[in-house]
Design an enzyme around this catalytic site. Structure first.
Site, short mmCIF file in Angstrom:
data_model
loop_
_atom_site.label_atom_id
_atom_site.label_comp_id
_atom_site.label_asym_id
_atom_site.label_seq_id
_atom_site.Cartn_x
_atom_site.Cartn_y
_atom_site.Cartn_z
N SER A 180 39.13 24.78 49.97
CA SER A 180 38.67 24.07 48.79
C SER A 180 37.16 24.01 48.81
O SER A 180 36.53 24.01 49.87
CB SER A 180 39.25 22.66 48.78
OG SER A 180 38.57 21.85 47.86
N LYS A 208 36.89 30.28 38.61
CA LYS A 208 36.69 31.73 38.66
C LYS A 208 36.13 32.32 37.38
O LYS A 208 35.70 33.47 37.37
CB LYS A 208 38.03 32.42 39.01
CG LYS A 208 38.76 31.86 40.22
CD LYS A 208 37.88 31.88 41.47
CE LYS A 208 38.60 31.31 42.69
NZ LYS A 208 38.89 29.88 42.60
#
Length: 564
Positions: free
Chosen positions: A469, A125
């Site tokens: 994922s 992120k």
């Protein structure tokens, strides 16, 4: 510089006097204080190996800025990491942490009126959060990819990394792997700092940064603490200083052409599906009207994968790196890349990739399959979007029709699988994991792995509004359904027993009820809005996020808060 840096205040003013006092106390002299000020954005954290080496990188970058005539100030941000921070509140702090990264950066860069920034890109992120902040603040920015971790080897000679630990943990309950074997994998999976191996989200986003022109050519992916990584850190100072001098801002680099290049690169490496929402979020912060989902749909019809990096295929990330990495991919794509796009270093993309060394056995000139492995789905169950990730090398069933079995939480679904209650031929529907419903987006991959561990991957389809994922999923898995189940829309109305049809070749996911009945259900749900969420305390970060977040197909940014 031809103009005074914006960080310099009128000499003799109170603002000049107080900032001079602060910086003199840090040991800087008057000449240094007048230099352009560069933020060195560091998401260092002791929680995970992804960030363990960043403090040393930050110091090398600071020296490179100083030697290039600038003054570097290290600033810290939140450091979201999936495997650690997904434990709390249904995983909601992970994706939402991306936006905190961007606001952390904005607060300091804009508050102090700094002149540029160098961002140390690490876990999943941080890179998109940094690129969002770059687009929003529009100050000259360089992204430094800080590398992937080294992995270990088992006694039988098999390589093992954390993604394999993640996947194989789902087999434990079904007895497909022993506890001691899982522990041995865990003991050896990580042998150095950096992000996860494989073409997961972190390495994909490092490649995105280079394809956008925001990272130095040839810098992604790279092993953490490799000479390539250190060379990029040392080069970042001169490059950002030249960008400040030339006023080369992200808005001149991250253009519509650059976004097309980035989407093309993601498809070419069969990258993480999470790149779709992250690129959408970066585009939302830019001054351009760019529909990233549509780009994936359009480009994916003509561009296929030219590399098969684990888990998409047999190539390791180290081999892909040595074969040419992002620069090699961009070169092999030829005229499918817009060479006129400008990079942060001032060269065109065509100039940046010219002469790039490429091992054509690893990074091919022609695609391994004719279409993208990232498939954007539509249909009455996901009118805005859904995403399927296919394997580069495997052929598997691509249509499915069956009765829905609905769950409102991942643990509930996993327990039902383990008890044998999910049956072959069914479509497992998991909702309430979207950006509003969790809030912050919950992880649904554990359910995928539970299906695999129970031998149901090819016999049960899976539909969810949750995050998957960045890796390949077994069987037919449609993730990130939008509108999500936490807001009025088709997914929130599905009942156990309803029939669902999934057709990957035609890119459709449909709830097989008539339109009138579907609309009636949506209207009824809009009136009742029975909560299917983790309760978010008002005033908490997730409470603020839930009330402000845009839908997933618009990047899950907080643009709505600004509009209000």
């Amino acid at each position: 510089m031809s103009t005074e840096p914006r960080s310099n205040h009128p000499v003799g003013s109170s603002r000049w006097a107080t900032t001079r006092t602060q910086w003199k106390a840090l040991g800087y002299d008057d000449e240094e204080i007048r230099r352009p000020k560069i933020a060195i954005v560091n998401s260092s954290s002791g929680l995970a190996p992804c960030f363990a080496h960043l403090d040393e990188v930050a110091e090398a970058v600071r020296r490179s800025v100083y030697d290039a005539g600038g003054l570097g100030f290290e600033i810290r941000t939140v450091a979201p990491t999936d495997f650690i921070m997904a434990a709390g509140r249904g995983g909601g702090y992970v994706l939402s942490g991306r936006d905190l990264v961007s606001y952390d950066i904005e607060a300091v860069v804009e508050g102090a009126r700094l002149d540029g920034m160098i961002c140390l890109a690490s876990c999943d992120k941080t890179t998109p959060g940094q690129l969002m902040a770059a687009a929003r603040t529009d100050v000259p920015t360089v992204i430094v990819a800080c590398g992937y971790q080294s992995c270990g080897v088992l006694d039988n000679g098999r390589r093992v990394d954390i993604e394999e630990v993640f996947a194989d943990a789902g087999k434990l309950a079904a007895g497909a792997i022993g506890f001691d074997d899982l522990c041995r994998m865990s003991d050896r999976a990580i042998t150095g700092p950096g992000v996860c191996q494989g073409m997961g989200t972190a390495n994909t986003m490092h490649i995105v940064a280079e394809a956008l022109g925001m990272a130095l050519p040839g810098s992604a992916p790279t092993q953490a603490n490799s000479e390539t990584m250190w060379a990029a850190a040392r080069a970042a100072g001169p490059v950002v200083m030249a960008a400040v001098e030339a006023d080369r801002r992200p808005s001149t680099v991250m253009t519509p052409a650059a976004f097309r290049n980035a989407v093309t690169a993601v498809i070419a490496v069969s990258g993480s599906i999470n790149a779709v929402k992250h690129l959408e979020a970066i585009a939302a912060e830019s001054p351009y009207d760019i529909d990233v989902h549509r780009l994936f749909e359009e480009i994916g019809q003509d561009v296929g994968p030219i590399a098969a990096v684990q888990p998409n295929g047999p190539t390791t990330i180290d081999e892909f790196d040595a074969a040419g990495g992002a620069r090699g991919v961009l070169r092999q794509l030829g005229d499918r890349i817009d060479g006129s796009a400008i990079t942060v270093s001032g060269t065109s993309m065509a100039e940046a990739v010219a002469g790039a060394p490429v091992d054509a056995e690893v990074i091919r000139a022609e695609p391994m399959r004719p279409e993208s492995t990232i498939v954007v789905m539509r249909g009455n169950l996901c009118p805005d979007s859904g995403i399927v990730k296919l394997s580069v090398t495997e052929n598997r069933a691509r249509t499915f029709r069956g009765a829905a079995r609905v769950f409102e939480s991942a643990p509930e679904a996993t327990e039902a699988i383990e008890r044998g209650e999910v049956l072959p031929g069914e479509v497992l529907v998991l909702r309430g994991l979207g950006v509003t419903g969790t809030p912050g987006m919950g992880m649904a991959s554990n359910v995928v792995f539970a299906l695999a561990g129970s031998g149901l991957s090819e016999r049960v389809a899976f539909v969810t509004d949750g995050q998957l994922s960045g890796l390949v999923n077994k069987g037919i898995v449609v993730g990130e359904i939008s509108p999500e189940g936490g807001v009025p829309g088709p997914l929130g109305t599905v009942r156990t027993g309803d029939e669902i049809a999934i057709d990957v070749p035609n890119r459709t996911v449909d709830l097989l009820i008539d339109a009138e009945e579907l609309n009636r259900r949506i209207e009824a749900y809009a009136e009742t809005r029975a909560p299917r969420t983790w309760p978010a305390r008002p005033g908490s970060w997730l409470g603020v996020y839930a009330g402000a977040v845009e839908p997933l197909d618009r990047g899950a940014t907080l643009r709505r808060a600004a509009a209000n």
